[in-house]
Design a protein around this motif. Structure first.
Motif, PDB file in Angstrom:
ATOM      1  N   ILE A 345     -81.310   9.295  19.152  1.00 39.01           N
ATOM      2  CA  ILE A 345     -81.240   9.503  17.697  1.00 39.01           C
ATOM      3  C   ILE A 345     -82.441  10.296  17.200  1.00 39.01           C
ATOM      4  CG2 ILE A 345     -81.348   8.307  15.465  1.00 39.01           C
ATOM      5  CD1 ILE A 345     -79.783   5.984  16.973  1.00 39.01           C
ATOM      6  N   HIS A 346     -83.635   9.881  17.619  1.00 42.00           N
ATOM      7  CA  HIS A 346     -84.839  10.566  17.142  1.00 42.00           C
ATOM      8  C   HIS A 346     -84.899  12.013  17.645  1.00 42.00           C
ATOM      9  CE1 HIS A 346     -86.341   6.419  16.273  1.00 42.00           C
ATOM     10  NE2 HIS A 346     -86.749   7.057  15.198  1.00 42.00           N
ATOM     11  N   GLU A 347     -84.391  12.235  18.852  1.00 41.47           N
ATOM     12  CA  GLU A 347     -84.352  13.601  19.366  1.00 41.47           C
ATOM     13  C   GLU A 347     -83.384  14.449  18.531  1.00 41.47           C
ATOM     14  OE1 GLU A 347     -84.015  15.844  23.703  1.00 41.47           O
ATOM     15  OE2 GLU A 347     -83.989  13.660  23.589  1.00 41.47           O
ATOM     16  N   ALA A 348     -82.238  13.852  18.180  1.00 41.57           N
ATOM     17  CA  ALA A 348     -81.255  14.576  17.363  1.00 41.57           C
ATOM     18  C   ALA A 348     -81.817  14.882  15.983  1.00 41.57           C
ATOM     19  CB  ALA A 348     -79.981  13.741  17.239  1.00 41.57           C
ATOM     20  N   LEU A 349     -82.685  14.016  15.477  1.00 36.92           N
ATOM     21  CA  LEU A 349     -83.295  14.227  14.159  1.00 36.92           C
ATOM     22  C   LEU A 349     -84.530  15.114  14.226  1.00 36.92           C
ATOM     23  CD1 LEU A 349     -83.001  10.595  12.725  1.00 36.92           C
ATOM     24  CD2 LEU A 349     -81.802  12.622  11.858  1.00 36.92           C
ATOM     25  N   GLY A 350     -84.906  15.541  15.449  1.00 33.26           N
ATOM     26  CA  GLY A 350     -86.087  16.381  15.618  1.00 33.26           C
ATOM     27  C   GLY A 350     -87.388  15.619  15.514  1.00 33.26           C
ATOM     28  N   LEU A 351     -87.321  14.302  15.585  1.00 36.86           N
ATOM     29  CA  LEU A 351     -88.525  13.454  15.516  1.00 36.86           C
ATOM     30  C   LEU A 351     -89.034  13.239  16.941  1.00 36.86           C
ATOM     31  CD1 LEU A 351     -87.148  10.926  12.865  1.00 36.86           C
ATOM     32  CD2 LEU A 351     -88.713  12.854  12.462  1.00 36.86           C
ATOM     33  N   VAL A 352     -89.686  14.272  17.460  1.00 36.98           N
ATOM     34  CA  VAL A 352     -90.040  14.318  18.878  1.00 36.98           C
ATOM     35  C   VAL A 352     -90.984  13.192  19.273  1.00 36.98           C
ATOM     36  CG1 VAL A 352     -91.143  15.718  20.659  1.00 36.98           C
ATOM     37  CG2 VAL A 352     -89.658  16.798  18.959  1.00 36.98           C
ATOM     38  N   GLU A 353     -91.993  12.933  18.469  1.00 32.75           N
ATOM     39  CA  GLU A 353     -92.967  11.902  18.829  1.00 32.75           C
ATOM     40  C   GLU A 353     -92.307  10.520  18.907  1.00 32.75           C
ATOM     41  OE1 GLU A 353     -96.375  12.024  16.317  1.00 32.75           O
ATOM     42  OE2 GLU A 353     -97.010  14.015  16.998  1.00 32.75           O
ATOM     43  N   ASP A 354     -91.395  10.236  17.961  1.00 38.10           N
ATOM     44  CA  ASP A 354     -90.683   8.954  17.994  1.00 38.10           C
ATOM     45  C   ASP A 354     -89.778   8.876  19.221  1.00 38.10           C
ATOM     46  OD1 ASP A 354     -91.725   7.814  15.617  1.00 38.10           O
ATOM     47  OD2 ASP A 354     -90.420   9.094  14.425  1.00 38.10           O
ATOM     48  N   VAL A 380     -90.378  16.941  26.294  1.00 33.29           N
ATOM     49  CA  VAL A 380     -91.799  17.265  26.257  1.00 33.29           C
ATOM     50  C   VAL A 380     -92.031  18.748  26.566  1.00 33.29           C
ATOM     51  CG1 VAL A 380     -94.056  16.747  27.294  1.00 33.29           C
ATOM     52  CG2 VAL A 380     -92.444  14.893  26.815  1.00 33.29           C
ATOM     53  N   ILE A 381     -91.211  19.316  27.468  1.00 33.59           N
ATOM     54  CA  ILE A 381     -91.318  20.742  27.777  1.00 33.59           C
ATOM     55  C   ILE A 381     -90.975  21.576  26.542  1.00 33.59           C
ATOM     56  CG2 ILE A 381     -90.243  22.644  29.087  1.00 33.59           C
ATOM     57  CD1 ILE A 381     -90.011  20.591  31.438  1.00 33.59           C
ATOM     58  N   LYS A 382     -89.918  21.180  25.838  1.00 34.11           N
ATOM     59  CA  LYS A 382     -89.535  21.894  24.610  1.00 34.11           C
ATOM     60  C   LYS A 382     -90.647  21.821  23.565  1.00 34.11           C
ATOM     61  CE  LYS A 382     -84.511  21.347  24.966  1.00 34.11           C
ATOM     62  NZ  LYS A 382     -83.319  20.649  24.416  1.00 34.11           N
ATOM     63  N   LYS A 383     -91.332  20.688  23.568  1.00 34.80           N
ATOM     64  CA  LYS A 383     -92.444  20.504  22.639  1.00 34.80           C
ATOM     65  C   LYS A 383     -93.619  21.405  23.002  1.00 34.80           C
ATOM     66  CE  LYS A 383     -95.727  16.801  21.446  1.00 34.80           C
ATOM     67  NZ  LYS A 383     -96.137  15.428  21.805  1.00 34.80           N
ATOM     68  N   ILE A 390     -95.528  17.492  33.313  1.00 37.42           N
ATOM     69  CA  ILE A 390     -95.802  17.400  34.750  1.00 37.42           C
ATOM     70  C   ILE A 390     -96.144  15.968  35.141  1.00 37.42           C
ATOM     71  CG2 ILE A 390     -97.435  18.091  36.560  1.00 37.42           C
ATOM     72  CD1 ILE A 390     -97.515  20.879  35.131  1.00 37.42           C
ATOM     73  N   GLN A 391     -96.933  15.286  34.310  1.00 38.36           N
ATOM     74  CA  GLN A 391     -97.279  13.883  34.592  1.00 38.36           C
ATOM     75  C   GLN A 391     -96.018  13.010  34.643  1.00 38.36           C
ATOM     76  OE1 GLN A 391    -100.089  12.711  31.590  1.00 38.36           O
ATOM     77  NE2 GLN A 391    -101.839  13.628  32.627  1.00 38.36           N
ATOM     78  N   ILE A 392     -95.122  13.223  33.687  1.00 41.09           N
ATOM     79  CA  ILE A 392     -93.869  12.456  33.650  1.00 41.09           C
ATOM     80  C   ILE A 392     -93.049  12.726  34.907  1.00 41.09           C
ATOM     81  CG2 ILE A 392     -91.641  12.242  32.456  1.00 41.09           C
ATOM     82  CD1 ILE A 392     -93.287  12.941  29.838  1.00 41.09           C
ATOM     83  N   LEU A 393     -92.948  14.000  35.273  1.00 43.71           N
ATOM     84  CA  LEU A 393     -92.143  14.370  36.431  1.00 43.71           C
ATOM     85  C   LEU A 393     -92.772  13.888  37.744  1.00 43.71           C
ATOM     86  CD1 LEU A 393     -91.231  17.910  35.128  1.00 43.71           C
ATOM     87  CD2 LEU A 393     -89.578  16.088  35.620  1.00 43.71           C
TER      88      LEU A 393
END
Length: 466
Positions: A345-354, A380-383, A390-393
């Motif tokens: 939902i937050h990604e769809a709303l563009g609320l990346v940090e949430d 995170v890459i899009k951000k 890289i840390q996540i991956l």
């Protein structure tokens, strides 16, 4: 002063309780005390059972049956050494008393020595004229050891003795289920129903076996017979409704769920299923109404919150979806599925940090699914936070060390950071796992689609692997 039983015509239990309220002492015969004690034990009134044992042994100090009931209480309260000591003494008096072996078996069962418990119960079986309770205990001991075939045999003996012993009937079907012997369960239940044609429990269980076999027509018929046997049997209406849903007969399913609400107090599960059916047939307003009723009836039912959230996601009303998933998380913060919806939902709303917070929470709650790592890193890459990506991956690689999707994403992230050595290292690793996913890599990182250096690495690898 002691009174003879004939002078107090009340039933033994009422008379015993009357005695406890006065200073009078009434006399009971030993069998009356046994009945009184069994009554209290069966109803969980341990303190009254202990009082009856104490008074009973005062009046009948040599009665083995009362002493065995005292042993039973000690076993229940985990006073196992004392119980064993008392059994040793009793066995010298009456070595062929099956109850001594039963209580010893209970002690070994409490110690998780189920093999020894079974040996003792089998000995008790040879000494007893009334073996049904022993068969029930043997069935449970075999269940503890996952000996489902043996357990089933003993529970069948119980049902043969008492066709209304539904606890044993359920245990028989439980054994069939674990053995995945659905055909055997169907044969057994049909035989049982030949003798007990109006047993709603058996019809209900037969219907569930037919479901396992995908025989939905037969299952519906079985649930109908359960309803004929007892038209207030809620479980049969529920199961029938679930099958009708599978068959896309949604209006009929709704009718069955509504009957359950008429019979019993409304349940969140019934509201949820009705809402799902309405959503399937396009009654969006009714679907929403029943989802509201679901979460109102049981705020802790996660399927209710997920249903209403998914409903708004399908409507692309992400603001409303966010409102409800936030309410759900406030009620149960450790629910993984809530955080999964929250991320979407937050990604769809563009609320990346949430959305990032939601992904982190998912991982913290033990979600190690590949799609979670990939979706999180893509976000995170899009951000533009490539170091974090890289840390996540790299964390993802610990769970999926040779996954091409992860390796290509790491390579692309290093390339975006102009880290050529690392780019080549991970790109070659990715190519060695799956060359076909190069196309996906170029879609994920379109800025490198026509990059000569990248294309040369790909060509070089292809030539060297021939």
């Amino acid at each position: 002063m002691a009174f003879e039983a004939e002078e107090r015509p009340d039933r033994p239990i009422a008379k015993f309780e009357s005695m406890l309220k006065t200073d009078d002492v009434y006399f009971f015969d030993a069998e009356d005390f046994e009945d009184i004690i069994h009554h209290y034990l069966n109803n969980g009134k341990m303190s009254l059972a202990k009082k009856a044992i104490k008074i009973g042994l005062t009046q009948h100090p040599s009665t083995i049956e009362l002493k065995l009931l005292e042993v039973e209480v000690h076993v229940f309260e985990n006073n196992l050494e004392l119980a064993e000591s008392m059994l040793d003494s009793l066995q010298t008096i009456d070595s062929n008393n099956e109850e001594i072996y039963i209580q010893r078996a209970n002690i070994f069962s409490k110690k998780d020595d189920h093999n020894k418990a079974i040996q003792l119960l089998e000995k008790a079986l040879t000494l007893s004229d009334d073996s049904i309770d022993i068969h029930s205990l043997l069935g449970m001991e075999h269940l503890f050891m996952d000996n489902f075939e043996e357990a089933k045999k003993h529970f069948i003996q119980c049902v043969l003795f008492d066709e209304h012993d539904y606890a044993s009937l359920y245990n028989i079907i439980y054994c069939f289920d674990f053995l995945e012997d659905f055909d055997g369960a169907i044969v057994f239940l049909n035989d049982y129903l030949e003798k007990n044609p109006y047993c709603e429990v058996a019809w209900h269980q037969l219907g569930k076996q037919y479901i396992e076999k995908g025989m939905y027509k037969e299952a519906i018929a079985a649930f109908d017979f359960a309803i004929i046997s007892d038209d207030s049997f809620v479980g049969a209406y529920f199961e029938k409704g679930k099958i009708l849903e599978k068959l896309k007969r949604y209006n009929e399913a709704i009718e069955n769920y509504e009957i359950t609400i008429e019979i019993e107090d409304p349940s969140a599960f019934a509201y949820l299923r009705i809402g799902k059916c309405h959503e399937k047939i396009g009654n969006t307003e009714l679907a929403r109404l029943f989802y509201y009723k679901t979460v109102h009836e049981d705020p802790l039912l996660d399927k209710g919150w997920l249903a209403i959230t998914s409903f708004y996601i399908k409507q692309e009303d992400y603001v409303k979806a966010k409102e409800y998933i936030t309410k759900a998380i406030n009620i149960e913060e450790e629910n993984l599925f809530y955080w999964e919806k929250s991320a979407l939902i937050h990604e769809a709303l563009g609320l990346v940090e949430d959305a990032e917070v939601a992904y982190q929470k998912m991982v913290d709650l033990g979600d190690c699914e590949l799609k979670t790592w990939l979706n999180w890193s893509t976000l995170v890459i899009k951000k533009g936070d490539l170091h974090s990506a890289i840390q996540i991956l790299q964390q993802a690689l610990e769970f999926y060390p040779n996954n091409a999707d992860i390796l290509y994403k790491i390579a692309g992230s290093h390339m975006a950071l102009n880290q050529t050595i690392k780019t080549k290292e991970y790109l070659v690793k990715a190519l060695s796992v799956n060359t076909k996913k190069v196309a996906t890599f170029k879609l994920d990182f379109p800025q490198f689609k026509n990059n000569t250096w990248i294309n040369n690495i790909i060509i070089e690898y292809s030539n060297s692997s021939k």
